[in-house]
Design a protein around this motif. Structure first.
Motif, PDB file in Angstrom:
ATOM      1  N   ASN A  13       0.814  -1.221   0.000  1.00  0.00           N
ATOM      2  CA  ASN A  13       0.000   0.000   0.000  1.00  0.00           C
ATOM      3  C   ASN A  13       0.846   1.270   0.000  1.00  0.00           C
ATOM      4  O   ASN A  13       0.317   2.369   0.085  1.00  0.00           O
ATOM      5  N   GLY A  14       2.146   1.122  -0.103  1.00  0.00           N
ATOM      6  CA  GLY A  14       3.028   2.279  -0.158  1.00  0.00           C
ATOM      7  C   GLY A  14       3.583   2.717   1.175  1.00  0.00           C
ATOM      8  O   GLY A  14       4.446   3.601   1.231  1.00  0.00           O
ATOM      9  N   THR A  15       3.119   2.146   2.273  1.00  0.00           N
ATOM     10  CA  THR A  15       3.673   2.485   3.579  1.00  0.00           C
ATOM     11  C   THR A  15       5.113   2.008   3.671  1.00  0.00           C
ATOM     12  O   THR A  15       5.421   0.859   3.332  1.00  0.00           O
ATOM     13  N   THR A  16       5.984   2.896   4.120  1.00  0.00           N
ATOM     14  CA  THR A  16       7.408   2.578   4.252  1.00  0.00           C
ATOM     15  C   THR A  16       7.881   2.908   5.660  1.00  0.00           C
ATOM     16  O   THR A  16       7.605   3.997   6.174  1.00  0.00           O
ATOM     17  N   ALA A  17       8.583   1.971   6.272  1.00  0.00           N
ATOM     18  CA  ALA A  17       9.195   2.181   7.584  1.00  0.00           C
ATOM     19  C   ALA A  17      10.709   2.095   7.425  1.00  0.00           C
ATOM     20  O   ALA A  17      11.218   1.163   6.795  1.00  0.00           O
ATOM     21  N   VAL A  18      11.414   3.077   7.996  1.00  0.00           N
ATOM     22  CA  VAL A  18      12.874   3.140   7.873  1.00  0.00           C
ATOM     23  C   VAL A  18      13.470   3.476   9.231  1.00  0.00           C
ATOM     24  O   VAL A  18      12.967   4.360   9.940  1.00  0.00           O
ATOM     25  N   ALA A  19      14.547   2.789   9.595  1.00  0.00           N
ATOM     26  CA  ALA A  19      15.276   3.091  10.825  1.00  0.00           C
ATOM     27  C   ALA A  19      16.768   2.996  10.541  1.00  0.00           C
ATOM     28  O   ALA A  19      17.217   2.045   9.888  1.00  0.00           O
ATOM     29  N   THR A  20      17.513   3.984  11.027  1.00  0.00           N
ATOM     30  CA  THR A  20      18.957   4.031  10.785  1.00  0.00           C
ATOM     31  C   THR A  20      19.693   4.396  12.069  1.00  0.00           C
ATOM     32  O   THR A  20      19.310   5.334  12.775  1.00  0.00           O
ATOM     33  N   GLY A  21      20.724   3.668  12.365  1.00  0.00           N
ATOM     34  CA  GLY A  21      21.620   3.994  13.467  1.00  0.00           C
ATOM     35  C   GLY A  21      23.051   3.994  12.979  1.00  0.00           C
ATOM     36  O   GLY A  21      23.445   3.106  12.208  1.00  0.00           O
ATOM     37  N   ALA A  22      23.838   4.990  13.378  1.00  0.00           N
ATOM     38  CA  ALA A  22      25.222   5.094  12.911  1.00  0.00           C
ATOM     39  C   ALA A  22      26.137   5.471  14.064  1.00  0.00           C
ATOM     40  O   ALA A  22      25.756   6.228  14.961  1.00  0.00           O
ATOM     41  N   LEU A  23      27.342   4.939  14.035  1.00  0.00           N
ATOM     42  CA  LEU A  23      28.357   5.218  15.038  1.00  0.00           C
ATOM     43  C   LEU A  23      29.680   5.462  14.325  1.00  0.00           C
ATOM     44  O   LEU A  23      30.095   4.665  13.482  1.00  0.00           O
ATOM     45  N   ALA A  24      30.337   6.569  14.650  1.00  0.00           N
ATOM     46  CA  ALA A  24      31.653   6.887  14.085  1.00  0.00           C
ATOM     47  C   ALA A  24      32.655   7.040  15.216  1.00  0.00           C
ATOM     48  O   ALA A  24      32.388   7.754  16.193  1.00  0.00           O
ATOM     49  N   ILE A  25      33.783   6.375  15.088  1.00  0.00           N
ATOM     50  CA  ILE A  25      34.860   6.463  16.078  1.00  0.00           C
ATOM     51  C   ILE A  25      36.141   6.803  15.330  1.00  0.00           C
ATOM     52  O   ILE A  25      36.518   6.099  14.387  1.00  0.00           O
ATOM     53  N   VAL A  26      36.785   7.882  15.721  1.00  0.00           N
ATOM     54  CA  VAL A  26      38.001   8.317  15.034  1.00  0.00           C
ATOM     55  C   VAL A  26      39.060   8.701  16.049  1.00  0.00           C
ATOM     56  O   VAL A  26      38.765   9.022  17.204  1.00  0.00           O
ATOM     57  N   THR A  27      40.318   8.682  15.604  1.00  0.00           N
ATOM     58  CA  THR A  27      41.433   9.156  16.416  1.00  0.00           C
ATOM     59  C   THR A  27      42.015  10.393  15.747  1.00  0.00           C
ATOM     60  O   THR A  27      42.139  10.448  14.524  1.00  0.00           O
ATOM     61  N   ASN A  28      42.359  11.392  16.563  1.00  0.00           N
ATOM     62  CA  ASN A  28      42.936  12.609  16.013  1.00  0.00           C
ATOM     63  C   ASN A  28      44.454  12.499  15.954  1.00  0.00           C
ATOM     64  O   ASN A  28      45.026  11.434  16.208  1.00  0.00           O
TER      65      ASN A  28
END
Length: 266
Positions: free
Chosen positions: A77-92
């Protein structure tokens, strides 16, 4: 919070660096989700994996990592469910570690008068009870005309700019649903892990990253349960690693170490 997030990244590196696989169960052509079809496996040879194993953030090899979990469900019927999780780890440049997170969830539609495609006479159960140390991809489909894809991609060619592009909202959770509550999308960071989940009348899609403890090793799990018709569902996990170039001195040290190890074995 940063310490827990860093633990997630390190645990994921340790668990996933030996994985390069895609599991799909589909009854429709793979063109329905262009973003899913666009993901390609990057072959990783044994020499690269040997150097990565046991190396974490602020170690000798890995200097940055981005983990992205995306789950998407589209009903007829066109219904869309979206979930996103992101994690970034960096060293300077001072070898200091920093972490950023991002969470988003949305439920859109319906876009037509067609039904949800749920089949109340069909069932897909049991996959959520699978307990695996390491990585598991489970797809359970009961119905016709469905597409279900679990995909994991590891990229060793990340750049420093891609790990700190400023697109993180630092939200540790997100939740969305339609007015009736029959379709839900959620993301949560907590207890040293990440979970992404979608719930619809035709089934569930989940992705879970859980760190190891004294009782069990770390876990990465992707689960699809589809009980309906004409559903299009995808779980994607992307791991981008930024590796440090090895100096000539380090290469010599590794060569001497390997020679000593071979001598001891003999």
């Amino acid at each position: 919070m940063d310490r827990n997030l860093i633990a997630i990244g390190c645990a994921l590196c340790f668990t996933t660096c030996g994985l390069a696989s895609v599991a799909q169960a589909a009854e429709l052509p793979s063109t329905v989700f262009e973003d899913v079809a666009a993901l390609k496996l990057q072959p990783v040879d044994d020499a690269i994996l040997a150097n990565q194993t046991g190396k974490g953030i602020a170690g000798d090899i890995i200097s940055g990592v981005v983990i992205t979990l995306l789950s998407q469900w589209q009903m007829p019927n066109g219904t869309t469910a979206v979930a996103t999780g992101a994690l970034a780890i960096v060293t300077n440049t001072l070898n200091q570690v920093s972490a950023q997170v991002s969470s988003s969830a949305a439920v859109i539609g319906p876009g037509s008068n067609a039904g949800s495609g749920a089949n109340h006479n069909a069932s897909a159960t049991g996959g959520q009870n699978v307990n695996v140390n390491g990585v598991s991809q489970v797809t359970q489909v009961a119905g016709n005309g469905n597409l279900g894809a679990n995909q994991t991609v590891i990229d060793f060619n990340a750049t420093a700019s891609s790990l700190s592009d400023g697109s993180y909202n630092n939200a540790t959770s997100a939740l969305a649903s339609n007015p009736s509550g029959s379709v839900k999308a959620g993301v949560a960071f907590g207890n040293g892990g990440i979970s992404v989940s979608l719930q619809t009348p035709a089934g569930i899609a989940t992705q879970t990253i859980a760190p190891g403890n004294a009782q069990q090793a770390g876990m990465i799990a992707q689960l699809l349960q589809i009980a309906g018709n004409n559903q299009q569902v995808a779980n994607q996990l992307q791991l981008h690693l930024l590796t440090q170039p090895m100096s000539a001195a380090m290469l010599r040290q590794m060569g001497v170490l390997q020679a000593l190890q071979n001598s001891v074995r003999r």
